[in-house]
Every structure is written in structure tokens, then in C-alpha cells.
Design a protein around this motif. Structure first.
Motif, PDB file in Angstrom:
ATOM      1  N   PHE A   1      -4.725  -1.299  -7.707  1.00 43.20           N
ATOM      2  CA  PHE A   1      -4.096  -2.574  -7.635  1.00 43.20           C
ATOM      3  C   PHE A   1      -2.793  -2.980  -7.796  1.00 43.20           C
ATOM      4  CE2 PHE A   1      -3.990  -6.699  -9.600  1.00 43.20           C
ATOM      5  CZ  PHE A   1      -3.983  -7.580  -8.540  1.00 43.20           C
ATOM      6  N   LEU A   2      -1.908  -2.096  -8.507  1.00 45.10           N
ATOM      7  CA  LEU A   2      -0.474  -1.990  -8.695  1.00 45.10           C
ATOM      8  C   LEU A   2       0.186  -1.456  -7.355  1.00 45.10           C
ATOM      9  CD1 LEU A   2       2.327  -2.341 -10.226  1.00 45.10           C
ATOM     10  CD2 LEU A   2       1.718  -0.108 -11.101  1.00 45.10           C
ATOM     11  N   LEU A   3      -0.394  -0.317  -6.767  1.00 41.50           N
ATOM     12  CA  LEU A   3       0.033   0.233  -5.680  1.00 41.50           C
ATOM     13  C   LEU A   3       0.016  -0.712  -4.492  1.00 41.50           C
ATOM     14  CD1 LEU A   3      -1.279   3.601  -5.747  1.00 41.50           C
ATOM     15  CD2 LEU A   3       1.208   2.886  -5.928  1.00 41.50           C
ATOM     16  N   HIS A   4      -1.017  -1.698  -4.350  1.00 45.15           N
ATOM     17  CA  HIS A   4      -1.429  -2.796  -3.332  1.00 45.15           C
ATOM     18  C   HIS A   4      -0.277  -3.749  -3.484  1.00 45.15           C
ATOM     19  CE1 HIS A   4      -3.515  -5.427  -0.919  1.00 45.15           C
ATOM     20  NE2 HIS A   4      -3.448  -6.335  -1.950  1.00 45.15           N
ATOM     21  N   ILE A   5      -0.164  -4.239  -4.698  1.00 42.98           N
ATOM     22  CA  ILE A   5       0.895  -5.323  -5.056  1.00 42.98           C
ATOM     23  C   ILE A   5       2.084  -4.801  -4.532  1.00 42.98           C
ATOM     24  CG2 ILE A   5       1.766  -6.579  -6.778  1.00 42.98           C
ATOM     25  CD1 ILE A   5      -0.878  -6.881  -8.056  1.00 42.98           C
ATOM     26  N   MET A   6       2.568  -3.438  -5.004  1.00 47.11           N
ATOM     27  CA  MET A   6       3.834  -2.773  -4.683  1.00 47.11           C
ATOM     28  C   MET A   6       4.002  -2.924  -2.973  1.00 47.11           C
ATOM     29  SD  MET A   6       4.300  -0.297  -7.822  1.00 47.11           S
ATOM     30  CE  MET A   6       5.768   0.553  -7.135  1.00 47.11           C
ATOM     31  N   ALA A   7       2.962  -2.553  -2.366  1.00 48.74           N
ATOM     32  CA  ALA A   7       2.911  -2.384  -1.060  1.00 48.74           C
ATOM     33  C   ALA A   7       3.337  -3.699  -0.406  1.00 48.74           C
ATOM     34  CB  ALA A   7       1.764  -1.714  -0.360  1.00 48.74           C
ATOM     35  N   ARG A   8       2.581  -4.916  -0.825  1.00 49.19           N
ATOM     36  CA  ARG A   8       2.824  -5.987  -0.270  1.00 49.19           C
ATOM     37  C   ARG A   8       4.046  -6.597  -0.605  1.00 49.19           C
ATOM     38  NH1 ARG A   8      -1.988  -9.867  -2.207  1.00 49.19           N
ATOM     39  NH2 ARG A   8       0.114 -11.128  -2.525  1.00 49.19           N
ATOM     40  N   THR A   9       4.636  -6.333  -1.774  1.00 47.45           N
ATOM     41  CA  THR A   9       6.051  -6.691  -2.060  1.00 47.45           C
ATOM     42  C   THR A   9       7.029  -6.193  -1.173  1.00 47.45           C
ATOM     43  OG1 THR A   9       5.514  -6.980  -4.248  1.00 47.45           O
ATOM     44  CG2 THR A   9       7.830  -6.737  -3.976  1.00 47.45           C
ATOM     45  N   CYS A  10       6.796  -4.770  -0.733  1.00 47.36           N
ATOM     46  CA  CYS A  10       7.718  -3.993  -0.021  1.00 47.36           C
ATOM     47  C   CYS A  10       7.325  -4.245   1.329  1.00 47.36           C
ATOM     48  CB  CYS A  10       7.871  -2.665  -0.291  1.00 47.36           C
ATOM     49  SG  CYS A  10       8.375  -2.062  -2.008  1.00 47.36           S
ATOM     50  N   GLN A  11       6.413  -5.103   1.749  1.00 42.34           N
ATOM     51  CA  GLN A  11       6.097  -5.395   3.147  1.00 42.34           C
ATOM     52  C   GLN A  11       5.551  -4.150   3.982  1.00 42.34           C
ATOM     53  OE1 GLN A  11       9.077  -7.795   4.779  1.00 42.34           O
ATOM     54  NE2 GLN A  11       8.546  -9.694   3.543  1.00 42.34           N
ATOM     55  N   LEU A  12       4.774  -3.354   3.569  1.00 44.25           N
ATOM     56  CA  LEU A  12       4.273  -2.015   3.870  1.00 44.25           C
ATOM     57  C   LEU A  12       3.110  -2.101   4.691  1.00 44.25           C
ATOM     58  CD1 LEU A  12       5.288   0.527   1.163  1.00 44.25           C
ATOM     59  CD2 LEU A  12       6.557   0.056   3.383  1.00 44.25           C
TER      60      LEU A  12
END
Length: 97
Positions: A85-96
Motif C-alpha cells: 500500500f505504501l509503495l502504491h501511494i508513493m508511485a501515485r505521488t511520483c506519477q509513476l
């Protein structure tokens, strides 16, 4: 008549300057709060990452097991779910993606 208008103008000017000063004070407070919030990291509050003995933890869930220190699968799965979940949120935040 001139002095009455002049005094009325001075009084209005005084009230407007008081309002301006009050607004400037509120702006300074809001700016200070914004700076504080910009320095905070919400990820640290939501995802507490640490360790407990030989195990890495996220939000208190251990993310592994050892032969001499068994951890239930439910706890391990919950920990890895939090990690994903953390990795998903970080990827969305970085627009990956």
C-alpha cells in the motif's frame, strides 16, 4: 463641512488600517502554519516503519518469521499488505503509473 468630511475620512482610514493590520497578522499566522505543514511528512505518521528484534515492522506488523521465533501468517501478510500500500501511494505521488 470640510472638517467633518476630513474627520470622517480619517476615521474610515483608521478603521481600514486596523482591518489591514488584522488581516496581515492572520496572513503571517497562516504562512507559518503552511511552512510547518510543508516540512511534515504524512508518510511517517501513516506508515510507522521500524524493527522488532530480527524483524522489520510496518505499523507494528512483523514482516517475516524465524525458526526459533514464529510469526503468524496473518501478521506477516498484513505487514506486506501495508508495504505494498505504501509503495502504491508513493508511485501515485511520483506519477509513476
Amino acid at each position: 463641512s470640510y472638517w467633518l468630511e476630513f474627520n470622517s475620512y480619517k476615521m474610515q482610514l483608521h478603521f481600514h488600517l486596523e482591518d489591514k493590520d488584522a488581516l496581515m497578522h492572520r496572513l503571517e499566522i497562516a504562512s507559518a502554519q503552511l511552512k510547518l505543514l510543508q516540512r511534515s511528512n504524512v508518510y511517517n505518521d501513516v506508515f510507522y516503519i521500524w524493527y522488532e528484534g530480527p524483524f522489520g515492522t510496518i505499523n507494528g506488523c512483523r514482516m517475516g518469521s524465524m525458526p526459533n521465533d514464529r510469526v503468524e501468517w496473518e501478521e506477516i501478510n498484513a505487514g506486506w499488505g501495508q508495504c505494498v500500500f505504501l509503495l502504491h501511494i508513493m508511485a501515485r505521488t511520483c506519477q509513476l503509473g
